[in-house]
Scaffold this motif. Structure first.
Motif, PDB file in Angstrom:
ATOM      1  N   THR A   6      -8.647   0.730   1.553  1.00  0.00           N
ATOM      2  CA  THR A   6      -8.874  -0.261   2.604  1.00  0.00           C
ATOM      3  C   THR A   6      -8.210  -1.583   2.233  1.00  0.00           C
ATOM      4  O   THR A   6      -7.574  -2.233   3.070  1.00  0.00           O
ATOM      5  CB  THR A   6     -10.390  -0.499   2.784  1.00  0.00           C
ATOM      6  N   ALA A   7      -8.351  -1.974   0.955  1.00  0.00           N
ATOM      7  CA  ALA A   7      -7.749  -3.235   0.522  1.00  0.00           C
ATOM      8  C   ALA A   7      -6.233  -3.153   0.676  1.00  0.00           C
ATOM      9  O   ALA A   7      -5.600  -4.086   1.179  1.00  0.00           O
ATOM     10  CB  ALA A   7      -8.125  -3.530  -0.926  1.00  0.00           C
ATOM     11  N   ILE A   8      -5.656  -2.025   0.264  1.00  0.00           N
ATOM     12  CA  ILE A   8      -4.197  -1.884   0.360  1.00  0.00           C
ATOM     13  C   ILE A   8      -3.774  -1.972   1.831  1.00  0.00           C
ATOM     14  O   ILE A   8      -2.790  -2.625   2.171  1.00  0.00           O
ATOM     15  CB  ILE A   8      -3.725  -0.559  -0.288  1.00  0.00           C
ATOM     16  N   GLY A   9      -4.565  -1.339   2.701  1.00  0.00           N
ATOM     17  CA  GLY A   9      -4.267  -1.404   4.140  1.00  0.00           C
ATOM     18  C   GLY A   9      -4.147  -2.843   4.607  1.00  0.00           C
ATOM     19  O   GLY A   9      -3.188  -3.221   5.284  1.00  0.00           O
ATOM     20  N   SER A  10      -5.107  -3.696   4.195  1.00  0.00           N
ATOM     21  CA  SER A  10      -5.006  -5.081   4.678  1.00  0.00           C
ATOM     22  C   SER A  10      -3.904  -5.863   3.949  1.00  0.00           C
ATOM     23  O   SER A  10      -3.362  -6.808   4.508  1.00  0.00           O
ATOM     24  CB  SER A  10      -6.356  -5.808   4.639  1.00  0.00           C
ATOM     25  N   GLU A  11      -3.559  -5.423   2.734  1.00  0.00           N
ATOM     26  CA  GLU A  11      -2.474  -6.127   2.025  1.00  0.00           C
ATOM     27  C   GLU A  11      -1.084  -5.748   2.566  1.00  0.00           C
ATOM     28  O   GLU A  11      -0.110  -6.427   2.311  1.00  0.00           O
ATOM     29  CB  GLU A  11      -2.531  -5.787   0.525  1.00  0.00           C
ATOM     30  N   PHE A  12      -1.033  -4.597   3.290  1.00  0.00           N
ATOM     31  CA  PHE A  12       0.250  -4.156   3.839  1.00  0.00           C
ATOM     32  C   PHE A  12       0.209  -4.179   5.366  1.00  0.00           C
ATOM     33  O   PHE A  12       0.272  -3.155   6.025  1.00  0.00           O
ATOM     34  CB  PHE A  12       0.601  -2.758   3.306  1.00  0.00           C
ATOM     35  N   GLY A  13      -0.012  -5.351   5.907  1.00  0.00           N
ATOM     36  CA  GLY A  13       0.108  -5.555   7.346  1.00  0.00           C
ATOM     37  C   GLY A  13      -1.032  -5.017   8.188  1.00  0.00           C
ATOM     38  O   GLY A  13      -0.831  -4.690   9.361  1.00  0.00           O
ATOM     39  N   GLY A  14      -2.214  -4.852   7.610  1.00  0.00           N
ATOM     40  CA  GLY A  14      -3.387  -4.456   8.390  1.00  0.00           C
ATOM     41  C   GLY A  14      -3.372  -2.996   8.809  1.00  0.00           C
ATOM     42  O   GLY A  14      -3.747  -2.642   9.925  1.00  0.00           O
ATOM     43  N   ARG A  15      -2.942  -2.122   7.900  1.00  0.00           N
ATOM     44  CA  ARG A  15      -2.950  -0.689   8.219  1.00  0.00           C
ATOM     45  C   ARG A  15      -4.313  -0.098   7.879  1.00  0.00           C
ATOM     46  O   ARG A  15      -5.013  -0.620   7.008  1.00  0.00           O
ATOM     47  CB  ARG A  15      -1.871   0.029   7.409  1.00  0.00           C
ATOM     48  N   ASP A  16      -4.651   1.027   8.577  1.00  0.00           N
ATOM     49  CA  ASP A  16      -5.958   1.584   8.217  1.00  0.00           C
ATOM     50  C   ASP A  16      -5.835   2.477   6.974  1.00  0.00           C
ATOM     51  O   ASP A  16      -4.729   2.856   6.588  1.00  0.00           O
ATOM     52  CB  ASP A  16      -6.641   2.284   9.393  1.00  0.00           C
ATOM     53  N   HIS A  17      -6.993   2.782   6.396  1.00  0.00           N
ATOM     54  CA  HIS A  17      -6.923   3.415   5.072  1.00  0.00           C
ATOM     55  C   HIS A  17      -6.394   4.846   5.113  1.00  0.00           C
ATOM     56  O   HIS A  17      -5.857   5.344   4.147  1.00  0.00           O
ATOM     57  CB  HIS A  17      -8.265   3.298   4.352  1.00  0.00           C
ATOM     58  N   THR A  18      -6.466   5.523   6.301  1.00  0.00           N
ATOM     59  CA  THR A  18      -5.917   6.892   6.360  1.00  0.00           C
ATOM     60  C   THR A  18      -4.391   6.847   6.304  1.00  0.00           C
ATOM     61  O   THR A  18      -3.767   7.707   5.666  1.00  0.00           O
ATOM     62  CB  THR A  18      -6.365   7.631   7.649  1.00  0.00           C
TER      63      THR A  18
END
Ligand SMILES: Nc1ncnc2c1ncn2[C@@H]1O[C@H](COP(=O)(O)OP(=O)(O)OP(=O)(O)O)[C@@H](O)[C@H]1O
Length: 440
Positions: free
Chosen positions: A395-407
């Motif tokens: 989830t953190a990576i998702g928000s660090e890369f342009g707001g992507r979801d964790h899937t």
């Protein structure tokens, strides 16, 4: 004079008192203990109930002797050793309970953009029980789910004592179900009855009940009872209900019936507030430079537990090392054994810079939506390395890369893992990138 020396004096006088039976003195009085609860209020602890009865008849003599030393006639209760131990246990439990419960109260939950919805949802459950039932709070580990469940428990227990509230971890829930089942049908019915007598039921980390069929069956009946009787259920989990594997569909549907809210990885301001609060709690009487706070907050924004652990380590180090200056160099020194905690060097931005340079793509496209083969590959590599080096959650990576979801993040990382397994040259390329980032 302390109660101990009063008692020693008393014993001396009592041993010489002709009105006191020597046998009673030797067997009970000489082995008893006197405890001062408050000023002029004492408890005399005697080894057995027979002893307590025998000593009781000499209470007036004991009181008179105490008065000689304190100038006041004391209040004295006599209890047995066993009663005393029980009472002490209860007192300790109360003291521990109050301390730990208060630590997990709403007052101690620091909120900001990343967790305020979950905070408000938890609070609304306290203010309007059963309006949002079930409340389902999900998020990664260490972001405060247990804290919010316990805050609800604390608030209800202390402010609405007419309501019955039960907090339980899913492991304990499962354990109790198994034990009740082993003890036969009467036991399980009794256990269920006790459970459904609560007005609030808060079950923590529900994901651990996956694939436990019998336990889920029982949870299902309890669930229905709470819904039918308009009582409040609260669950926490590391995933949204729809992604919980190993649960019957009818339970998943029910988890979704009320309010589902996420606690996201911390935004920087909230993380900084937590850092400040933790330095205060740890009692550091030194000015903490902004850059140190910033590093603690940025590096650990995906886990408050780690923020707290990091600050405890810093405070411990500072308090045991004379003349140390609290700055980035010192942090690197403190955390030198943990390369990923090389706070001055590693962060997502550094990873993105190395990856974008390697694959010749613009830094901002790693966060963007452009889906050329090169961009997608570079983005996935950067996500993979962020996971690998910094250990950030999906989830953190998702928000660090342009707001992507964790899937999306998960499938990108999976592709890189598969390529690493399939192609030795790609594996070497990733290793080289990793080394470059680590030594930058
Ligand atoms: N927003 C916050 N403000 C203050 N303390 C917090 C906050 N969030 C978490 N904490 C603290 O961080 C620690 C870990 O939080 P908690 O146990 O609630 O996390 P969790 O999400 O339940 O984790 P897990 O999924 O591993 O059980 C606790 O000491 C908790 O008090």
């Amino acid at each position: 004079m302390t109660e101990f020396s009063i008692w020693e004096k008393l014993k001396e006088e009592l041993s010489q008192d002709a009105k006191i039976d020597q046998k009673v003195y030797n067997s009970y009085i000489s082995k008893a203990n006197l405890i001062e609860n408050q000023k002029n209020d004492y408890t005399l602890v005697v080894k057995s109930s027979i002893g307590a009865r025998l000593v009781e008849q000499f209470l007036p003599n004991i009181s008179e002797i105490i008065k000689k030393y304190t100038n006041q006639l004391p209040q004295i209760d006599i209890i047995t050793n066993e009663e005393f131990k029980k009472q002490e246990k209860i007192n300790n439990e109360i003291i521990n309970k109050v301390a730990t419960d208060y630590e997990f109260s709403f007052e101690h939950f620091i909120h900001g953009p990343s967790n305020t919805l979950a905070f408000r949802a938890a609070w609304s459950v306290v203010e309007n029980p059963a309006q949002w039932s079930p409340l389902f709070i999900y998020g990664d580990s260490g972001l405060g789910k247990t804290h919010l469940l316990k805050a609800i428990e604390y608030e209800i227990k202390n402010k609405q004592p007419n309501l019955k509230v039960k907090y339980i971890t899913s492991e304990e829930f499962g354990h109790q179900v198994v034990e009740a089942i082993q003890n036969g049908s009467d036991a399980i019915e009794k256990w269920k009855k006790d459970f459904i007598s609560n007005d609030f039921l808060l079950i923590d980390d529900i994901q651990f009940l996956a694939k436990k069929e019998k336990t889920n069956e029982i949870l299902f009946t309890i669930f229905n009872h709470f819904l039918e009787n308009k009582k409040q259920l609260v669950f926490s989990s590391d995933k949204v209900p729809d992604q919980l594997n190993g649960f019957d569909n009818r339970l998943i549907t029910r988890f979704n019936l009320g309010l589902t809210t996420q606690i996201k990885p911390l935004d920087l301001d909230t993380a900084l507030d937590i850092v400040d609060a933790e330095f205060k709690t740890q009692g550091l009487n030194k000015e903490v430079p902004e850059e140190v706070k910033n590093h603690c907050a940025k590096f650990y924004a995906n886990d408050v537990r780690k923020i707290k652990g990091c600050i405890r380590k810093i405070v411990f180090w500072i308090s045991t090392t004379e003349d140390s200056v609290l700055d980035i160099d010192l942090l690197n020194e403190i955390f030198k054994d943990i390369p990923v905690v090389n706070l001055g060097i590693l962060n997502v931005k550094k990873i993105k810079e190395v990856v974008s340079e390697k694959y010749g793509v613009a830094l901002k496209t790693l966060d963007g939506k452009v889906r050329t083969k090169e961009n997608v590959n570079a983005r996935h590599v950067a996500m993979y390395l962020t996971r690998e080096i910094l250990g950030h959650s999906l989830t953190a990576i998702g928000s660090e890369f342009g707001g992507r979801d964790h899937t999306t993040v998960m499938s990108g990382i999976k592709k890189i893992e598969n390529s690493i397994k399939a192609e030795k040259s790609f594996k070497n390329q990733i290793e080289a990138l990793k080394n470059k980032i680590m030594s930058k």
